[in-house]
Enzyme design. Structure first.
Site, PDB file in Angstrom:
ATOM      1  N   LYS A  47       1.630  88.577  42.845  1.00 19.53           N
ATOM      2  CA  LYS A  47       1.599  90.038  42.629  1.00 19.53           C
ATOM      3  C   LYS A  47       0.489  90.752  43.406  1.00 19.53           C
ATOM      4  O   LYS A  47      -0.002  91.805  42.999  1.00 19.53           O
ATOM      5  CB  LYS A  47       1.474  90.400  41.124  1.00 19.53           C
ATOM      6  N   SER A  48       0.118  90.160  44.545  1.00 15.38           N
ATOM      7  CA  SER A  48      -0.984  90.724  45.325  1.00 15.38           C
ATOM      8  C   SER A  48      -0.555  91.282  46.679  1.00 15.38           C
ATOM      9  O   SER A  48      -1.414  91.654  47.481  1.00 15.38           O
ATOM     10  CB  SER A  48      -2.051  89.642  45.544  1.00 15.38           C
ATOM     11  N   THR A  50       2.452  89.704  48.384  1.00  8.75           N
ATOM     12  CA  THR A  50       3.170  88.609  49.056  1.00  8.75           C
ATOM     13  C   THR A  50       4.395  89.116  49.812  1.00  8.75           C
ATOM     14  O   THR A  50       4.565  88.845  51.009  1.00  8.75           O
ATOM     15  CB  THR A  50       3.661  87.591  47.990  1.00  8.75           C
ATOM     16  N   TRP A  80       8.201  79.932  50.895  1.00  7.98           N
ATOM     17  CA  TRP A  80       7.052  79.331  50.202  1.00  7.98           C
ATOM     18  C   TRP A  80       7.030  77.831  50.506  1.00  7.98           C
ATOM     19  O   TRP A  80       8.030  77.134  50.286  1.00  7.98           O
ATOM     20  CB  TRP A  80       7.192  79.520  48.689  1.00  7.98           C
ATOM     21  N   HIS A 102       1.430  80.494  47.384  1.00  6.46           N
ATOM     22  CA  HIS A 102       0.551  80.913  46.289  1.00  6.46           C
ATOM     23  C   HIS A 102      -0.418  79.787  45.927  1.00  6.46           C
ATOM     24  O   HIS A 102      -1.176  79.913  44.959  1.00  6.46           O
ATOM     25  CB  HIS A 102       1.362  81.218  45.018  1.00  6.46           C
ATOM     26  N   SER A 132       0.821  94.403  37.123  1.00  9.75           N
ATOM     27  CA  SER A 132       2.053  94.060  37.850  1.00  9.75           C
ATOM     28  C   SER A 132       2.681  92.799  37.250  1.00  9.75           C
ATOM     29  O   SER A 132       3.893  92.723  37.023  1.00  9.75           O
ATOM     30  CB  SER A 132       1.713  93.856  39.331  1.00  9.75           C
ATOM     31  N   PHE A 223       7.104 101.224  51.287  1.00 13.06           N
ATOM     32  CA  PHE A 223       7.582 100.978  49.927  1.00 13.06           C
ATOM     33  C   PHE A 223       9.050 101.419  49.778  1.00 13.06           C
ATOM     34  O   PHE A 223       9.880 100.677  49.266  1.00 13.06           O
ATOM     35  CB  PHE A 223       6.680 101.730  48.933  1.00 13.06           C
ATOM     36  N   MET A 226      11.504  99.102  51.807  1.00 14.16           N
ATOM     37  CA  MET A 226      11.613  97.768  51.208  1.00 14.16           C
ATOM     38  C   MET A 226      12.312  97.818  49.854  1.00 14.16           C
ATOM     39  O   MET A 226      13.124  96.954  49.534  1.00 14.16           O
ATOM     40  CB  MET A 226      10.220  97.142  51.080  1.00 14.16           C
ATOM     41  N   ARG A 251       8.009  98.483  41.330  1.00 12.52           N
ATOM     42  CA  ARG A 251       7.818  99.534  40.342  1.00 12.52           C
ATOM     43  C   ARG A 251       7.459 100.816  41.075  1.00 12.52           C
ATOM     44  O   ARG A 251       6.956 100.782  42.196  1.00 12.52           O
ATOM     45  CB  ARG A 251       6.718  99.131  39.348  1.00 12.52           C
TER      46      ARG A 251
HETATM   47  S1  PPS Z   1       5.290  88.000  43.981  1.00 11.06           S
HETATM   48  O1  PPS Z   1       6.246  87.959  42.825  1.00 11.06           O
HETATM   49  O2  PPS Z   1       4.062  87.250  43.695  1.00 11.06           O
HETATM   50  O3  PPS Z   1       5.915  87.594  45.239  1.00 11.06           O
HETATM   51  O4  PPS Z   1       4.894  89.543  44.053  1.00 11.06           O
HETATM   52  P1  PPS Z   1       4.144  90.268  45.254  1.00 11.06           P
HETATM   53  O5  PPS Z   1       5.102  90.535  46.331  1.00 11.06           O
HETATM   54  O6  PPS Z   1       2.897  89.545  45.583  1.00 11.06           O
HETATM   55  O7  PPS Z   1       3.691  91.621  44.567  1.00 11.06           O
HETATM   56  C1  PPS Z   1       4.625  92.563  44.133  1.00 11.06           C
HETATM   57  C2  PPS Z   1       3.896  93.890  44.104  1.00 11.06           C
HETATM   58  O8  PPS Z   1       3.756  94.377  45.457  1.00 11.06           O
HETATM   59  C3  PPS Z   1       4.299  95.684  45.512  1.00 11.06           C
HETATM   60  N1  PPS Z   1       4.821  95.947  46.860  1.00 11.06           N
HETATM   61  C4  PPS Z   1       4.469  97.014  47.587  1.00 11.06           C
HETATM   62  N2  PPS Z   1       3.594  98.020  47.342  1.00 11.06           N
HETATM   63  C5  PPS Z   1       3.462  98.986  48.269  1.00 11.06           C
HETATM   64  N3  PPS Z   1       4.182  99.012  49.425  1.00 11.06           N
HETATM   65  C6  PPS Z   1       5.048  98.023  49.709  1.00 11.06           C
HETATM   66  N4  PPS Z   1       5.744  98.081  50.850  1.00 11.06           N
HETATM   67  C7  PPS Z   1       5.226  96.970  48.773  1.00 11.06           C
HETATM   68  N5  PPS Z   1       5.988  95.847  48.720  1.00 11.06           N
HETATM   69  C8  PPS Z   1       5.731  95.246  47.544  1.00 11.06           C
HETATM   70  C9  PPS Z   1       5.389  95.675  44.453  1.00 11.06           C
HETATM   71  O9  PPS Z   1       5.778  96.984  44.128  1.00 11.06           O
HETATM   72  C10 PPS Z   1       4.663  94.949  43.343  1.00 11.06           C
HETATM   73  O10 PPS Z   1       3.647  95.750  42.736  1.00 11.06           O
HETATM   74  P2  PPS Z   1       3.861  96.580  41.397  1.00 11.06           P
HETATM   75  O11 PPS Z   1       2.526  97.177  41.094  1.00 11.06           O
HETATM   76  O12 PPS Z   1       4.367  95.651  40.335  1.00 11.06           O
HETATM   77  O13 PPS Z   1       4.900  97.623  41.777  1.00 11.06           O
END
Ligand code: PPS
Length: 303
Positions: A47-48, A50, A80, A102, A132, A223, A226, A251
């Site tokens: 959730k950072s 990825t 992965w 991860h 998240s 965002f 994607m 989200r």
């Molecule tokens: S995972 O399940 O570990 O692979 O998740 P990961 O991709 O690391 O994290 C998901 C969060 O990244 C946000 N996200 C983005 N934010 C901004 N811009 C872009 N383009 C983008 N792509 C992915 C995604 O919305 C998840 O965060 P939260 O806060 O839950 O929305």
């Protein structure tokens, strides 16, 4: 709400979801996978950022052409290394192979550490990671969920969670940050300046993209784009595994551009102060100032 959680596996002191991992798959990653000098790793605690980095790397390596991003799921393009399908996707793939993980360094492919392979480690404000992950745990069948957010924070802080403690993961990878083949980025700077971050990544990878190619990377890794791309928004995953009616994978932020600082809508001042005390205690020796760092005194004044 009670949720039936599918089982997990243990390997090298960390817990991983059994849905896509096995002891054999993680052992293969650690002990048998042969890292090549041309490989590029996308490293994160869950959730950072990825998925975001999977998309950015794909687009940079396609010189901004979004065809691959729109045709092939992200988990096949930038798989992965620890998952069951890694060997099938990666062994016969020509360089540069784009690889996600991860895993903490303790169980990472051993051949990486003597290679010239590049690694990008993306780190996000742990309070936003916690939020998240809370929503992800609610919608994903393979994660432990506690409806009470306070209890969820406790689980997160104790590291009783898949892939282990955020603090252990981050601190262990930060130890490599001075290496020439290691780039440290934050999710928060991707949010603030995506174009500038893409240029930094290009420079790190030695990729010389022209301005229109960089524009295309930025547009296709936004965002909005994607969230609407079924090859990255996880809508291809069956509902009984990820129920996006419960909470979408992407989200919606206040700006509809992803969320940085959403923890403010979830942590009480007391929870924030407790988290900060733990954060300061665990991170005091790290020696890096992150965009989310606040003086401890201010946190306690807000109580
Ligand atoms: S995972 O399940 O570990 O692979 O998740 P990961 O991709 O690391 O994290 C998901 C969060 O990244 C946000 N996200 C983005 N934010 C901004 N811009 C872009 N383009 C983008 N792509 C992915 C995604 O919305 C998840 O965060 P939260 O806060 O839950 O929305």
């Amino acid at each position: 709400m009670a949720k039936q959680v599918t089982h997990s596996i243990e390997y090298g002191g960390i817990t991983l979801p059994a849905l896509v991992h096995s002891e054999a798959s993680v052992r293969y990653a650690q002990q048998s996978f042969q890292v090549r000098d041309g490989d590029v790793f996308n490293l994160t605690y869950p959730k950072s950022g990825t998925t975001w980095m999977q998309e950015i790397l794909t687009l940079i390596h396609s010189n901004g052409d979004p065809t691959l991003s729109r045709l092939v799921p992200s988990w096949e393009r930038v798989p992965w290394i620890e998952q069951n399908t890694a060997a099938e996707y990666l062994e016969n793939r020509p360089c540069p192979r784009l690889i996600t993980s991860h895993l903490p360094p303790t169980v990472f492919p051993e051949s990486f550490f003597s290679s010239q392979a590049k690694a990008i480690y993306t780190i996000r404000n742990p309070k936003d990671v916690c939020v998240s992950l809370y929503y992800y745990a609610k919608m994903a069948s393979f994660l432990d969920y506690k409806e009470d957010f306070g209890e969820f924070i406790e689980m997160f802080c104790a590291g009783k969670i898949l892939f282990g403690s955020w603090f252990d993961h981050v601190k262990a990878w930060l130890a490599y940050r001075d290496r020439a083949n290691f780039l440290l980025l934050t999710y928060d700077e991707l949010i603030k300046d995506l174009r500038g971050s893409v240029l930094r990544i290009c420079q790190f990878l030695g990729k010389d993209l022209d301005a229109s190619a960089v524009d295309s990377v930025v547009e296709n890794a936004s965002f909005e784009t994607m969230k609407g791309n079924k090859m990255v928004n996880y809508s291809l995953v069956p509902e009984d595994i990820m129920n996006q009616n419960v909470s979408p994978f992407f989200r919606k932020g206040r700006t509809n551009r992803g969320i940085s600082g959403d923890w403010r809508n979830h942590f009480t001042p007391e929870q924030n102060a407790t988290f900060h005390d733990l954060y300061h205690q665990k991170m005091k020796d790290v020696g890096i100032k992150f965009p989310w760092d606040e003086p401890q005194s201010e946190i306690h004044q807000k109580l």
